[in-house]
Design a protein around this motif. Structure first.
Motif, PDB file in Angstrom:
ATOM      1  N   SER A  86       0.953  -1.341  -0.065  1.00  0.00           N
ATOM      2  CA  SER A  86      -0.031   0.034  -0.080  1.00  0.00           C
ATOM      3  C   SER A  86       0.970   1.319   0.034  1.00  0.00           C
ATOM      4  CB  SER A  86      -1.043  -0.028   1.232  1.00  0.00           C
ATOM      5  OG  SER A  86      -0.305  -0.187   2.325  1.00  0.00           O
ATOM      6  N   ASP A  87       2.189   1.304   0.574  1.00  0.00           N
ATOM      7  CA  ASP A  87       3.028   2.294   0.548  1.00  0.00           C
ATOM      8  C   ASP A  87       3.630   2.520  -0.821  1.00  0.00           C
ATOM      9  OD1 ASP A  87       2.464   2.499   3.342  1.00  0.00           O
ATOM     10  OD2 ASP A  87       4.415   1.369   3.823  1.00  0.00           O
ATOM     11  N   ASP A  88       3.396   1.590  -1.622  1.00  0.00           N
ATOM     12  CA  ASP A  88       3.902   1.711  -3.058  1.00  0.00           C
ATOM     13  C   ASP A  88       2.834   2.097  -3.986  1.00  0.00           C
ATOM     14  OD1 ASP A  88       6.349   0.565  -2.273  1.00  0.00           O
ATOM     15  OD2 ASP A  88       5.796  -1.396  -2.905  1.00  0.00           O
ATOM     16  N   LEU A  89       1.671   2.411  -3.536  1.00  0.00           N
ATOM     17  CA  LEU A  89       0.816   2.802  -4.436  1.00  0.00           C
ATOM     18  C   LEU A  89       0.258   4.157  -3.849  1.00  0.00           C
ATOM     19  CD1 LEU A  89      -1.161  -0.592  -4.500  1.00  0.00           C
ATOM     20  CD2 LEU A  89       0.225   0.299  -6.362  1.00  0.00           C
ATOM     21  N   GLU A  90      -0.406   4.946  -5.005  1.00  0.00           N
ATOM     22  CA  GLU A  90      -0.966   6.284  -4.617  1.00  0.00           C
ATOM     23  C   GLU A  90      -2.164   6.506  -5.563  1.00  0.00           C
ATOM     24  OE1 GLU A  90       0.647  10.636  -4.478  1.00  0.00           O
ATOM     25  OE2 GLU A  90       0.995   9.574  -6.465  1.00  0.00           O
ATOM     26  N   THR A  97      -5.369   8.912  -6.681  1.00  0.00           N
ATOM     27  CA  THR A  97      -5.854  10.308  -6.375  1.00  0.00           C
ATOM     28  C   THR A  97      -6.524  10.414  -7.629  1.00  0.00           C
ATOM     29  OG1 THR A  97      -3.899  10.961  -8.022  1.00  0.00           O
ATOM     30  CG2 THR A  97      -3.482  11.064  -5.400  1.00  0.00           C
ATOM     31  N   ILE A 107      -3.912   6.512 -10.822  1.00  0.00           N
ATOM     32  CA  ILE A 107      -3.296   5.398  -9.858  1.00  0.00           C
ATOM     33  C   ILE A 107      -1.780   5.212 -10.294  1.00  0.00           C
ATOM     34  CG2 ILE A 107      -3.330   2.769  -9.074  1.00  0.00           C
ATOM     35  CD1 ILE A 107      -6.366   3.549 -10.693  1.00  0.00           C
ATOM     36  N   ARG A 108      -1.003   5.447  -9.470  1.00  0.00           N
ATOM     37  CA  ARG A 108       0.430   5.265  -9.562  1.00  0.00           C
ATOM     38  C   ARG A 108       1.124   4.050  -8.767  1.00  0.00           C
ATOM     39  NH1 ARG A 108      -0.412  11.091  -9.269  1.00  0.00           N
ATOM     40  NH2 ARG A 108       0.102  11.992 -11.302  1.00  0.00           N
ATOM     41  N   ARG A 110       4.945   2.819  -7.615  1.00  0.00           N
ATOM     42  CA  ARG A 110       6.340   2.941  -7.642  1.00  0.00           C
ATOM     43  C   ARG A 110       7.133   1.916  -6.642  1.00  0.00           C
ATOM     44  NH1 ARG A 110       4.234   8.348  -7.173  1.00  0.00           N
ATOM     45  NH2 ARG A 110       4.809   9.410  -9.083  1.00  0.00           N
ATOM     46  N   GLN A 160       1.517   4.188 -14.291  1.00  0.00           N
ATOM     47  CA  GLN A 160       0.541   5.145 -13.941  1.00  0.00           C
ATOM     48  C   GLN A 160      -0.605   4.831 -14.936  1.00  0.00           C
ATOM     49  OE1 GLN A 160       1.272   9.375 -13.573  1.00  0.00           O
ATOM     50  NE2 GLN A 160       0.136   9.940 -15.373  1.00  0.00           N
TER      51      GLN A 160
END
Length: 140
Positions: free
Chosen positions: A60-64, A66, A74-75, A77, A97
């Motif tokens: 979940s920390d690797d995903l964003e 917005t 959706i990104r 990294r 992305q």
């Protein structure tokens, strides 16, 4: 020669940005990560959709997730961990992305990550019906 577009009718006013959005979507061709879009039936007959992306290896920390204007972005990294010696590397640490264009009134209600699948729920609340009378000015 003039190019005819679906939005070139004189009865469709103010749809220039939608036409540009459709052209941008047509040009994007990356298929990663794969995804599904489901329609979810509810008791209240509201339209609900669920986007499910296969994001195995991402935390979940690797995903964003917005929203910006009428876009769901959706990104992902992944940071390369310490140097490793691979005998075979078939799983790449890959960034992505993915952009979905949302219709007016659509909103993100929930996002969950389970078993390598990122689920994003969308709904469209019932819009208020607005009737506005326009006064006609009379000029002499």
């Amino acid at each position: 020669m003039t190019r005819m577009t679906p939005f070139s009718s004189p009865l469709l006013l103010g749809f220039d940005s939608m036409e540009k959005t459709l052209e941008r979507i047509a040009k994007s061709g990356d298929g990663y990560p794969p995804y599904n879009i489901e329609r979810i039936r509810c008791n209240n007959d509201r339209e609900q959709l669920r986007i499910i992306l296969a994001v195995a290896g991402f935390s979940s920390d690797d995903l964003e997730v917005t929203t910006e204007d009428n876009q769901l972005i959706i990104r992902g990294r992944q940071v390369e961990e310490e140097a490793r010696e691979y005998l075979h590397r078939g799983i790449a640490a890959r960034q992505f992305q993915r952009i979905f264009v949302l219709a007016d009134g659509m909103r993100v209600s929930n996002a969950t990550l389970k078993n390598g699948l990122l689920s994003i729920d969308l709904d469209r609340p019932e819009p208020e019906r607005l009737v506005k009378r326009i006064n006609i000015a009379v000029e002499d």
